[in-house]
Motif scaffolding. Structure first.
Motif, PDB file in Angstrom:
ATOM      1  N   GLY A 136       5.536  12.035  -5.587  1.00 13.53           N
ATOM      2  CA  GLY A 136       5.134  11.768  -4.202  1.00 13.53           C
ATOM      3  C   GLY A 136       6.272  11.338  -3.298  1.00 13.53           C
ATOM      4  O   GLY A 136       6.084  11.139  -2.099  1.00 13.53           O
ATOM      5  N   LYS A 137       7.451  11.186  -3.859  1.00 14.52           N
ATOM      6  CA  LYS A 137       8.595  10.805  -3.024  1.00 14.52           C
ATOM      7  C   LYS A 137       9.329  12.073  -2.578  1.00 14.52           C
ATOM      8  O   LYS A 137       9.164  13.131  -3.182  1.00 14.52           O
ATOM      9  N   CYS A 138      10.159  11.954  -1.539  1.00 15.21           N
ATOM     10  CA  CYS A 138      10.936  13.110  -1.092  1.00 15.21           C
ATOM     11  C   CYS A 138      11.847  13.595  -2.218  1.00 15.21           C
ATOM     12  O   CYS A 138      12.121  12.856  -3.166  1.00 15.21           O
ATOM     13  N   VAL A 184       0.863  -1.191   0.000  1.00 16.08           N
ATOM     14  CA  VAL A 184       0.000   0.000   0.000  1.00 16.08           C
ATOM     15  C   VAL A 184       0.895   1.236   0.000  1.00 16.08           C
ATOM     16  O   VAL A 184       1.826   1.322   0.811  1.00 16.08           O
ATOM     17  N   CYS A 185       0.610   2.163  -0.888  1.00 16.53           N
ATOM     18  CA  CYS A 185       1.512   3.308  -0.988  1.00 16.53           C
ATOM     19  C   CYS A 185       0.758   4.591  -1.307  1.00 16.53           C
ATOM     20  O   CYS A 185      -0.068   4.630  -2.218  1.00 16.53           O
ATOM     21  N   ALA A 186       1.069   5.629  -0.510  1.00 15.35           N
ATOM     22  CA  ALA A 186       0.446   6.935  -0.725  1.00 15.35           C
ATOM     23  C   ALA A 186       1.030   7.619  -1.951  1.00 15.35           C
ATOM     24  O   ALA A 186       0.408   8.509  -2.526  1.00 15.35           O
ATOM     25  N   ALA A 187       2.220   7.221  -2.352  1.00  8.98           N
ATOM     26  CA  ALA A 187       2.812   7.775  -3.578  1.00  8.98           C
ATOM     27  C   ALA A 187       2.345   6.925  -4.760  1.00  8.98           C
ATOM     28  O   ALA A 187       1.731   5.863  -4.578  1.00  8.98           O
ATOM     29  N   SER A 188       2.619   7.379  -5.960  1.00  3.57           N
ATOM     30  CA  SER A 188       2.305   6.557  -7.137  1.00  3.57           C
ATOM     31  C   SER A 188       3.356   6.853  -8.200  1.00  3.57           C
ATOM     32  O   SER A 188       3.081   7.525  -9.188  1.00  3.57           O
ATOM     33  N   CYS A 189       4.558   6.380  -7.921  1.00  5.43           N
ATOM     34  CA  CYS A 189       5.694   6.700  -8.794  1.00  5.43           C
ATOM     35  C   CYS A 189       5.479   6.099 -10.177  1.00  5.43           C
ATOM     36  O   CYS A 189       5.029   4.961 -10.314  1.00  5.43           O
ATOM     37  N   GLN A 190       5.868   6.877 -11.172  1.00 10.39           N
ATOM     38  CA  GLN A 190       5.687   6.466 -12.564  1.00 10.39           C
ATOM     39  C   GLN A 190       6.576   5.275 -12.922  1.00 10.39           C
ATOM     40  O   GLN A 190       6.366   4.626 -13.938  1.00 10.39           O
ATOM     41  N   ILE A 191       7.571   5.002 -12.089  1.00 11.53           N
ATOM     42  CA  ILE A 191       8.505   3.905 -12.363  1.00 11.53           C
ATOM     43  C   ILE A 191       8.106   2.619 -11.658  1.00 11.53           C
ATOM     44  O   ILE A 191       8.803   1.617 -11.741  1.00 11.53           O
ATOM     45  N   CYS A 192       6.994   2.614 -10.944  1.00 11.87           N
ATOM     46  CA  CYS A 192       6.720   1.526 -10.008  1.00 11.87           C
ATOM     47  C   CYS A 192       5.577   0.630 -10.468  1.00 11.87           C
ATOM     48  O   CYS A 192       4.495   1.107 -10.808  1.00 11.87           O
ATOM     49  N   ALA A 193       5.823  -0.683 -10.435  1.00 10.21           N
ATOM     50  CA  ALA A 193       4.777  -1.647 -10.781  1.00 10.21           C
ATOM     51  C   ALA A 193       4.268  -2.357  -9.529  1.00 10.21           C
ATOM     52  O   ALA A 193       3.448  -3.265  -9.601  1.00 10.21           O
ATOM     53  N   PHE A 194       4.769  -1.940  -8.383  1.00  9.59           N
ATOM     54  CA  PHE A 194       4.541  -2.691  -7.148  1.00  9.59           C
ATOM     55  C   PHE A 194       3.400  -2.129  -6.291  1.00  9.59           C
ATOM     56  O   PHE A 194       2.666  -2.876  -5.636  1.00  9.59           O
ATOM     57  N   TYR A 195       3.204  -0.822  -6.325  1.00  8.71           N
ATOM     58  CA  TYR A 195       2.299  -0.211  -5.343  1.00  8.71           C
ATOM     59  C   TYR A 195       0.814  -0.513  -5.642  1.00  8.71           C
ATOM     60  O   TYR A 195       0.407  -0.748  -6.773  1.00  8.71           O
ATOM     61  N   ARG A 196       0.009  -0.503  -4.556  1.00  7.46           N
ATOM     62  CA  ARG A 196      -1.448  -0.630  -4.653  1.00  7.46           C
ATOM     63  C   ARG A 196      -2.064   0.443  -3.755  1.00  7.46           C
ATOM     64  O   ARG A 196      -1.425   0.937  -2.841  1.00  7.46           O
ATOM     65  N   GLY A 233       8.951  -1.182   2.078  1.00 11.49           N
ATOM     66  CA  GLY A 233       7.533  -1.248   1.726  1.00 11.49           C
ATOM     67  C   GLY A 233       7.056   0.055   1.120  1.00 11.49           C
ATOM     68  O   GLY A 233       7.834   0.999   0.929  1.00 11.49           O
ATOM     69  N   GLY A 234       5.784   0.095   0.805  1.00 10.46           N
ATOM     70  CA  GLY A 234       5.176   1.325   0.282  1.00 10.46           C
ATOM     71  C   GLY A 234       5.029   2.357   1.394  1.00 10.46           C
ATOM     72  O   GLY A 234       5.273   2.063   2.568  1.00 10.46           O
ATOM     73  N   PHE A 235       4.606   3.554   1.021  1.00 17.89           N
ATOM     74  CA  PHE A 235       4.361   4.607   2.019  1.00 17.89           C
ATOM     75  C   PHE A 235       2.937   4.419   2.532  1.00 17.89           C
ATOM     76  O   PHE A 235       1.995   5.031   1.988  1.00 17.89           O
ATOM     77  N   HIS A 236       2.769   3.600   3.552  1.00 19.46           N
ATOM     78  CA  HIS A 236       1.415   3.335   4.046  1.00 19.46           C
ATOM     79  C   HIS A 236       0.883   4.560   4.790  1.00 19.46           C
ATOM     80  O   HIS A 236       1.532   5.037   5.737  1.00 19.46           O
TER      81      HIS A 236
HETATM   82  S1  SF4 Z   1       6.260   1.668  -3.440  1.00 15.11           S
HETATM   83 FE1  SF4 Z   1       8.008   3.106  -3.591  1.00 15.11          FE
HETATM   84  S2  SF4 Z   1       8.442   3.286  -5.799  1.00 15.11           S
HETATM   85 FE2  SF4 Z   1       6.376   2.337  -5.577  1.00 15.11          FE
HETATM   86  S3  SF4 Z   1       4.944   4.084  -5.677  1.00 15.11           S
HETATM   87 FE3  SF4 Z   1       5.430   3.752  -3.522  1.00 15.11          FE
HETATM   88  S4  SF4 Z   1       7.173   5.126  -3.076  1.00 15.11           S
HETATM   89 FE4  SF4 Z   1       6.996   4.955  -5.318  1.00 15.11          FE
END
Ligand code: SF4
Length: 365
Positions: free
Chosen positions: A193-195, A67-79, A113-116
């Motif tokens: 959404g990242k620092c 679970v991640c509050a960010a949504s990085c354009q490079i990331c396939a992992f976050y939900r 992990g993601g930014f919960h």
């Molecule tokens: S898990 Fe990490 S890389 Fe993926 S969207 Fe969140 S902060 Fe970005």
């Protein structure tokens, strides 16, 4: 011998003499097509600085939440929290996974992990405590500088307070993730959404000042230009001069599948192997004398290219990466036993050595 190879290149002459390379030098090398020459100088520099050993850890990866509050354009992992396949492990579940990893021979847990948006600092402290209580000999390498910065913002604590509390709960070191590329021109397009890059560096500086060593990474092979790579390496080198707290640099090849960059057609293919090798060689030459471990991340490169990268300046293979999920989500299968890595190194006539988190040699093969 090398002097004959390098021909007219003043930059490589200076690299051979052990001089510190600057921004223009780095850009020149990135634009130079003679990879053979640059690779040979990087390889000779590697041999002079760290010899023929190729190190790796028995490391197990654990992603406590996707679970991640960010949504990085490079990331396939976050939900997002309500997605069907979103998950967050409890400290007890995490401890169970750590026990299993230890039985597979892991000496290090790599936990990120993601930014919960809802987890409290207590959750992270409990995670550290339960692992340390049951497995005091395991080294915990957890939370990227970007995560630490996020925890501080979310919980309204200072970065120093967060780091101190986690260290007191059992945290041993920080992984190098979240660095991506520091340059603002690129960072806002790949890491929404990242620092910021500066906040990542400041967080690392505070960790190093508290005695928490860390790795550093550099995500390349997407939309950057040569100057962005060189800028990143110089910023790592400058902080290393100040703190000496980085253990290694791990250049990470960008993996395209399932990312927003792919979906929005901002990038249609991954970078070439020639580019991978250039980045490894440049990393070696720019950091020479300041940060002497350059890691080849075989999970992203594949094992065959990793062997070639080890002869272009690399001296470390990171680790076994049991249970890695972030690259797997972006289409790269992972997992490797210690024996696989030993064989990979022996095939190129180098000396395999298992290390701990802090680059102390545990055994040779
Ligand atoms: S898990 Fe990490 S890389 Fe993926 S969207 Fe969140 S902060 Fe970005």
């Amino acid at each position: 011998m090398l002097e004959k190879l390098i021909g007219e290149s003043k930059v490589l002459e200076r690299a051979i003499a052990g001089e510190e390379l600057g921004m223009q030098d780095g850009i020149e090398l990135m634009k130079d097509d003679n990879l053979y020459m640059i690779g040979a100088v990087a390889d000779a520099t590697r041999q002079k600085l760290v010899g023929n050993k190729v190190t790796f850890t028995a490391s197990s990866y654990l992603n406590y939440t996707n679970v991640c509050a960010a949504s990085c354009q490079i990331c396939a992992f976050y939900r997002k929290e309500n997605d069907n396949d979103a998950y967050t492990l409890t400290p007890e579940q995490i401890e169970g996974r750590v026990s299993a990893a230890k039985m597979m021979g892991a000496t290090e847990m790599h936990i990120v992990g993601g930014f919960h948006p809802k987890l409290s600092l207590d959750y992270y402290e409990s995670m550290m405590k339960i692992i340390k209580k049951n497995h005091p000999e395991l080294k915990i390498k957890a939370f990227t500088a970007a995560e630490i910065f996020f925890f501080a913002k979310l919980t309204k604590n200072s970065v120093k307070e967060v780091l101190s509390r986690l260290k007191n709960s059992g945290l041993d070191s920080l992984p190098g993730g979240g660095a991506e590329l520091f340059h603002t021109e690129i960072r806002e397009k790949i890491a929404r959404g990242k620092c910021s890059g500066q906040e990542w560096l400041d967080t690392m500086e505070q960790a190093h000042n508290l005695g928490i060593k860390s790795n550093a990474t550099m995500l390349y092979g997407h939309i950057e230009k040569p100057e962005h790579i060189v800028d990143h390496l110089l910023k790592i080198r400058n902080l290393q001069k100040k703190t000496g707290g980085f253990l290694t640099l791990i250049p990470l090849k960008f993996s395209l599948e399932n990312t927003e960059l792919e979906q929005k057609s901002m990038l249609t293919q991954e970078c070439s192997s020639i580019y991978d090798l250039k980045v490894i060689a440049l990393s070696r030459l720019m950091l020479s004398g300041f940060l002497n471990n350059i890691s080849v991340y075989w999970v992203a490169d594949g094992k065959k290219l990793a062997q070639v990268a080890l002869s272009h300046g690399g001296n470390d293979l990171v680790g076994t990466a049991f249970s890695e999920e972030v690259y797997r989500a972006a289409g790269k299968p992972t997992n490797s036993s210690l024996l696989d890595l030993v064989n990979l190194v022996k095939e190129i006539k180098r000396e395999p050595a298992q290390r701990d988190t802090f680059f102390n040699i545990l055994r040779t093969f």
